[in-house]
Design a protein around this motif. Structure first.
Motif, PDB file in Angstrom:
ATOM      1  N   UNK A  70       0.827  -1.198   0.000  1.00 47.25           N
ATOM      2  CA  UNK A  70       0.000   0.000   0.000  1.00 47.25           C
ATOM      3  C   UNK A  70       0.870   1.259   0.000  1.00 47.25           C
ATOM      4  N   UNK A  71       0.431   2.261  -0.770  1.00 47.75           N
ATOM      5  CA  UNK A  71       1.091   3.554  -0.781  1.00 47.75           C
ATOM      6  C   UNK A  71       0.302   4.539   0.085  1.00 47.75           C
ATOM      7  N   UNK A  72       1.010   5.499   0.634  1.00 47.15           N
ATOM      8  CA  UNK A  72       0.371   6.634   1.301  1.00 47.15           C
ATOM      9  C   UNK A  72       0.724   7.865   0.483  1.00 47.15           C
ATOM     10  N   UNK A  73      -0.305   8.559   0.000  1.00 42.32           N
ATOM     11  CA  UNK A  73      -0.114   9.761  -0.821  1.00 42.32           C
ATOM     12  C   UNK A  73      -0.662  10.949  -0.046  1.00 42.32           C
ATOM     13  N   UNK A 101      -0.186   5.169  -8.052  1.00 42.28           N
ATOM     14  CA  UNK A 101       0.152   5.315  -6.637  1.00 42.28           C
ATOM     15  C   UNK A 101      -1.105   5.393  -5.781  1.00 42.28           C
ATOM     16  N   UNK A 102      -2.062   6.181  -6.237  1.00 43.71           N
ATOM     17  CA  UNK A 102      -3.290   6.377  -5.468  1.00 43.71           C
ATOM     18  C   UNK A 102      -4.157   5.119  -5.428  1.00 43.71           C
ATOM     19  N   UNK A 103      -4.022   4.265  -6.442  1.00 45.31           N
ATOM     20  CA  UNK A 103      -4.832   3.042  -6.501  1.00 45.31           C
ATOM     21  C   UNK A 103      -4.073   1.819  -5.981  1.00 45.31           C
ATOM     22  N   UNK A 104      -2.865   2.048  -5.426  1.00 45.93           N
ATOM     23  CA  UNK A 104      -2.049   0.944  -4.889  1.00 45.93           C
ATOM     24  C   UNK A 104      -1.790  -0.137  -5.934  1.00 45.93           C
ATOM     25  N   UNK A 105      -1.324   0.299  -7.102  1.00 40.85           N
ATOM     26  CA  UNK A 105      -1.033  -0.626  -8.192  1.00 40.85           C
ATOM     27  C   UNK A 105      -0.052  -1.713  -7.720  1.00 40.85           C
ATOM     28  N   UNK A 106      -0.435  -2.996  -7.786  1.00 40.73           N
ATOM     29  CA  UNK A 106       0.425  -4.068  -7.255  1.00 40.73           C
ATOM     30  C   UNK A 106       1.792  -4.150  -7.922  1.00 40.73           C
ATOM     31  N   UNK A 107       1.824  -3.954  -9.254  1.00 38.82           N
ATOM     32  CA  UNK A 107       3.103  -4.032  -9.959  1.00 38.82           C
ATOM     33  C   UNK A 107       4.053  -2.926  -9.546  1.00 38.82           C
ATOM     34  N   UNK A 155       8.956  -1.200  -6.311  1.00 36.87           N
ATOM     35  CA  UNK A 155       9.624  -0.437  -5.260  1.00 36.87           C
ATOM     36  C   UNK A 155      10.047  -1.339  -4.099  1.00 36.87           C
ATOM     37  N   UNK A 156       9.239  -2.363  -3.799  1.00 38.72           N
ATOM     38  CA  UNK A 156       9.565  -3.267  -2.686  1.00 38.72           C
ATOM     39  C   UNK A 156      10.834  -4.064  -2.960  1.00 38.72           C
ATOM     40  N   UNK A 157      11.138  -4.304  -4.238  1.00 40.92           N
ATOM     41  CA  UNK A 157      12.330  -5.073  -4.594  1.00 40.92           C
ATOM     42  C   UNK A 157      13.520  -4.166  -4.938  1.00 40.92           C
ATOM     43  N   UNK A 158      13.389  -2.884  -4.700  1.00 43.52           N
ATOM     44  CA  UNK A 158      14.497  -1.958  -4.973  1.00 43.52           C
ATOM     45  C   UNK A 158      15.474  -2.022  -3.799  1.00 43.52           C
ATOM     46  N   UNK A 159      16.325  -3.036  -3.812  1.00 44.16           N
ATOM     47  CA  UNK A 159      17.225  -3.298  -2.690  1.00 44.16           C
ATOM     48  C   UNK A 159      18.216  -2.161  -2.480  1.00 44.16           C
ATOM     49  N   UNK A 160      18.636  -1.508  -3.559  1.00 45.24           N
ATOM     50  CA  UNK A 160      19.596  -0.413  -3.446  1.00 45.24           C
ATOM     51  C   UNK A 160      18.974   0.755  -2.682  1.00 45.24           C
ATOM     52  N   UNK A 161      17.745   1.136  -3.048  1.00 43.76           N
ATOM     53  CA  UNK A 161      17.075   2.238  -2.377  1.00 43.76           C
ATOM     54  C   UNK A 161      16.810   1.917  -0.907  1.00 43.76           C
ATOM     55  N   UNK A 162      16.429   0.678  -0.631  1.00 43.58           N
ATOM     56  CA  UNK A 162      16.180   0.283   0.754  1.00 43.58           C
ATOM     57  C   UNK A 162      17.460   0.365   1.578  1.00 43.58           C
TER      58      UNK A 162
END
Length: 208
Positions: free
Chosen positions: A37-40, A83-89, A94-101
């Motif tokens: 889920x995103x928070x906008x 983002x507002x609709x919590x697009x799963x893809x 973003x969840x798999x962006x290990x560098x950013x995390x």
């Protein structure tokens, strides 16, 4: 000359990395999983966007920043809608962006679990003795190449090592101890199984 069977492996990580964060509810460092889920938050023309994570033990939330104080005009309308609709893809990417995390929290737990979809490339008109695997990774994985091959082909890692030492297993692009390093996008693994009594079973397991 022995015929070859060419197979494409589409590799998809199964579990997203989990940042290790000091949880103020649990009172110690805990793994946090992505909620999807995103928070906008819109404040006039400025927009903040976070991907929400939850503590695996107490469900406490942590926000992973995607956009901070970004002008609305700088975000494509389709992206803002996603983002507002919590697009799963989008959440998965973003969840798999290990560098950013890692840049944000430092310590991140990775998982080697993957799903492999196998697709035969071209026709095989005779019993092949050479196996050529082409790897396609949706996202980077920490899974070692030897573990991937052993799991999917049904043979031991020591046998893979022996095949490599005899130059019957060749990895492109080659590198020192490539078998012991994570599988990478675009890798090609060519295995000459002509002298192996179980070559048909191995090729069948590979997807041929």
């Amino acid at each position: 000359m022995s015929s070859a069977v060419r197979i494409h492996w589409a590799i998809t990580p199964a579990i997203a990395p989990q940042p290790l964060i000091n949880c103020n509810r649990c009172g110690g460092v805990k793994a946090y999983r992505c909620s999807g889920k995103f928070r906008v938050n819109a404040n006039g023309k400025r927009i903040d966007v976070w991907l929400i994570y939850r503590c695996v033990d107490c469900d406490n939330s942590w926000n992973f920043g995607i956009f901070e104080r970004c002008n609305r005009r700088d975000i494509e309308p389709a992206l803002l809608q996603a983002l507002e609709s919590n697009d799963p893809g989008l959440a998965r990417r973003h969840a798999f962006d290990i560098v950013a995390l890692r840049n944000r929290v430092g310590r991140v737990e990775e998982f080697a679990d993957v799903a492999v979809r196998k697709r035969l490339l071209g026709d095989t008109r005779e019993s092949p003795a050479i196996l050529e695997l082409r790897l396609g990774l949706e996202m980077p994985t920490s899974l070692r190449l030897d573990r991937l091959l052993a799991n999917e082909l049904g043979i031991s890692r020591s046998r893979l090592q022996a095949l490599e030492e005899r130059r019957l297993l060749v990895i492109d692009p080659d590198g020192a101890k490539a078998l012991r390093k994570p599988a990478r996008q675009g890798m090609t693994i060519r295995v000459d199984l002509a002298g192996e009594p179980d070559h048909e079973a191995i090729i069948s397991a590979a997807g041929g």
